[in-house]
Design a protein around this motif. Sequence first.
Motif, PDB file in Angstrom:
ATOM      1  N   ASP A  72       0.811  -1.218   0.000  1.00 24.43           N
ATOM      2  CA  ASP A  72       0.000   0.000   0.000  1.00 24.43           C
ATOM      3  C   ASP A  72       0.845   1.269   0.000  1.00 24.43           C
ATOM      4  N   GLY A  73       2.161   1.110  -0.111  1.00 26.23           N
ATOM      5  CA  GLY A  73       3.038   2.268  -0.057  1.00 26.23           C
ATOM      6  C   GLY A  73       3.996   2.312  -1.224  1.00 26.23           C
ATOM      7  N   TRP A  74       5.209   2.850  -0.960  1.00 21.84           N
ATOM      8  CA  TRP A  74       6.172   3.115  -2.021  1.00 21.84           C
ATOM      9  C   TRP A  74       7.583   2.758  -1.558  1.00 21.84           C
ATOM     10  N   ARG A  75       8.434   2.480  -2.522  1.00 19.85           N
ATOM     11  CA  ARG A  75       9.805   2.069  -2.243  1.00 19.85           C
ATOM     12  C   ARG A  75      10.734   2.771  -3.224  1.00 19.85           C
ATOM     13  N   VAL A  76      11.879   3.211  -2.730  1.00 21.96           N
ATOM     14  CA  VAL A  76      12.878   3.858  -3.578  1.00 21.96           C
ATOM     15  C   VAL A  76      14.258   3.458  -3.078  1.00 21.96           C
ATOM     16  N   MET A  77      15.203   3.362  -4.011  1.00 24.23           N
ATOM     17  CA  MET A  77      16.553   2.952  -3.652  1.00 24.23           C
ATOM     18  C   MET A  77      17.423   4.171  -3.352  1.00 24.23           C
ATOM     19  N   THR A  78      18.249   4.037  -2.300  1.00 27.53           N
ATOM     20  CA  THR A  78      19.219   5.065  -1.942  1.00 27.53           C
ATOM     21  C   THR A  78      20.576   4.425  -1.715  1.00 27.53           C
ATOM     22  N   GLN A  79      21.601   5.251  -1.559  1.00 28.10           N
ATOM     23  CA  GLN A  79      22.942   4.729  -1.304  1.00 28.10           C
ATOM     24  C   GLN A  79      23.019   4.003   0.031  1.00 28.10           C
ATOM     25  N   ASP A  80      22.078   4.290   0.942  1.00 24.74           N
ATOM     26  CA  ASP A  80      22.047   3.629   2.242  1.00 24.74           C
ATOM     27  C   ASP A  80      21.097   2.449   2.272  1.00 24.74           C
ATOM     28  N   GLY A  81      20.570   2.075   1.112  1.00 22.21           N
ATOM     29  CA  GLY A  81      19.650   0.957   1.055  1.00 22.21           C
ATOM     30  C   GLY A  81      18.254   1.390   0.660  1.00 22.21           C
ATOM     31  N   PRO A  82      17.329   0.439   0.544  1.00 23.73           N
ATOM     32  CA  PRO A  82      15.965   0.774   0.137  1.00 23.73           C
ATOM     33  C   PRO A  82      15.212   1.521   1.229  1.00 23.73           C
ATOM     34  N   VAL A  83      14.384   2.456   0.784  1.00 26.88           N
ATOM     35  CA  VAL A  83      13.522   3.223   1.677  1.00 26.88           C
ATOM     36  C   VAL A  83      12.078   2.858   1.370  1.00 26.88           C
ATOM     37  N   SER A  84      11.330   2.518   2.389  1.00 30.73           N
ATOM     38  CA  SER A  84       9.900   2.247   2.251  1.00 30.73           C
ATOM     39  C   SER A  84       9.127   3.343   2.956  1.00 30.73           C
ATOM     40  N   ALA A  85       8.008   3.738   2.370  1.00 30.73           N
ATOM     41  CA  ALA A  85       7.202   4.805   2.955  1.00 30.73           C
ATOM     42  C   ALA A  85       5.736   4.580   2.628  1.00 30.73           C
ATOM     43  N   SER A  86       4.881   5.060   3.514  1.00 34.39           N
ATOM     44  CA  SER A  86       3.438   4.933   3.296  1.00 34.39           C
ATOM     45  C   SER A  86       2.957   5.824   2.164  1.00 34.39           C
ATOM     46  N   SER A  87       3.655   6.928   1.921  1.00 37.57           N
ATOM     47  CA  SER A  87       3.271   7.862   0.857  1.00 37.57           C
ATOM     48  C   SER A  87       4.524   8.426   0.218  1.00 37.57           C
ATOM     49  N   ALA A  88       4.347   8.983  -0.986  1.00 38.66           N
ATOM     50  CA  ALA A  88       5.474   9.550  -1.719  1.00 38.66           C
ATOM     51  C   ALA A  88       5.039  10.843  -2.387  1.00 38.66           C
ATOM     52  N   VAL A  89       5.986  11.771  -2.500  1.00 38.49           N
ATOM     53  CA  VAL A  89       5.760  13.049  -3.180  1.00 38.49           C
ATOM     54  C   VAL A  89       6.805  13.196  -4.279  1.00 38.49           C
ATOM     55  N   ILE A  90       6.355  13.453  -5.495  1.00 39.84           N
ATOM     56  CA  ILE A  90       7.262  13.713  -6.610  1.00 39.84           C
ATOM     57  C   ILE A  90       7.416  15.226  -6.742  1.00 39.84           C
ATOM     58  N   ALA A  91       8.588  15.728  -6.385  1.00 41.59           N
ATOM     59  CA  ALA A  91       8.899  17.159  -6.455  1.00 41.59           C
ATOM     60  C   ALA A  91      10.220  17.322  -7.203  1.00 41.59           C
ATOM     61  N   LEU A  92      10.276  16.742  -8.389  1.00 38.90           N
ATOM     62  CA  LEU A  92      11.519  16.600  -9.128  1.00 38.90           C
ATOM     63  C   LEU A  92      11.725  17.664 -10.200  1.00 38.90           C
ATOM     64  N   GLY A  93      10.875  18.676 -10.232  1.00 40.47           N
ATOM     65  CA  GLY A  93      11.058  19.745 -11.188  1.00 40.47           C
ATOM     66  C   GLY A  93      11.161  19.217 -12.610  1.00 40.47           C
ATOM     67  N   PRO A  94      12.233  19.568 -13.331  1.00 44.07           N
ATOM     68  CA  PRO A  94      12.349  19.158 -14.733  1.00 44.07           C
ATOM     69  C   PRO A  94      12.531  17.661 -14.938  1.00 44.07           C
TER      70      PRO A  94
END
Length: 416
Positions: free
Chosen positions: A231-253
């Motif tokens: 029911d949430g979202w996952r994204v990869m980072t240099q410190d490992g995967p991040v899981s979150a209940s919600s996500a915001v796309i604020a990526l500009g261009p």
Amino acid sequence: MKFDTVVLGAGIVGVSIAIHLQKRGRSVALVDRKPPGLETSFGNAGLLQREGVYPYALPRDIGTLMHYARNSSIDVHYHRDALPALAPFLWAYWRNSEPARHAAIARQYATLIEHCVTEHEVLAKDAGVESLLRPTGWIKVFHTDAARDDELRDAERWHREFGVQYKLLDPAKLQLAEPHLDRSLVGGLHYTDAVSVTDPGALVAGYAAYFERLGGRFLTGDATSLEAEGDGWRVMTQDGPVSASSAVIALGPWAKDVTSALGYRLPLAVKRGYHMHYAPQPGTVLNHPVLDVDNGFLLAPMARGIRLTTGVELADRDAPKTPVQLMRAEPVARTLFPLGERVDDEPWMGRRPCTPDMMPIIGPAPRHKALWFAFGHAHHGLTLGAVTGRLIASLMTGEEPFVDVTPFRADRFESI
């Protein structure tokens, strides 16, 4: 690593969202490939444009269009090979720039603009970087009576419709305000409610540091790795995967890279721009950001020196730099103000994320649960970053938003 929300994009919009969510008790991960404030938010005119109630429209008169078609101006440059891909966007942009449509857009857009200064003042004070805000407004200057009179008509209309404050400066008053500008100028318009920022990159970095003091966490990662997870979202980072209940796309261009992968066909485009810093000549000072209306460039006093900024370059987002506008502007700028040596080793280039109706996309993703959009601010990303931050946080936490966000929702576009 688990969080309530992951915010993708550490420019002024994403950092502001992250702060407001963290202040409301959410645990927030802020993810970007670079440290906060080093992309589009780093290089701009540094203006919080309280007067910017009419977003920048596409010219519609034949004379101006033919002038730009020659591709030799300072304020507009284009790559010919990029025009076929940009054509649908430019056509929609041109249609929305029709005066009646533009006026209707301004009535909605102004609901955001009216809060731009007060929202930044709150964040800057909380973050301890209020010294970066300079509440002295900015000035448009003119070489011709015709240009001055055209701008004055706009300022009078903005004042009647939206309460925009300004002062008309005759040559003597302009010289008092800016004693080292070209003496042949016929005058200026001083927008007094606007605020300028002495270092936009430092402002975003200061906000990001405040976010971390609130308990938030910045992580270096790849926004394009975003994927649904339960029911949430996952994204990869240099410190490992991040899981979150919600996500915001604020990526500009770069928002389109992620939204397209999720199946959205938002009509986003990019306007590129450049800047270069110069030392002032000894014994000279520039007190306000100054836009040369007739020639289409802006000089802004910054912590690093006098920043020369250009208008719009229409090109593929990731095409190599072609700073021809800076090369055209520099000799003209030296006649406007006594610039010294260049401070930067090379020109900086940024990318403005744009929609064809000139308004940002702020609100829920139409087809995905717990996903939010906050991008497309075009020339007013810095101006509207703090406003967007509080709006998104209010929507996500069930507060009554202080601005009606209906006009800015993604589902206003049929193509999604």
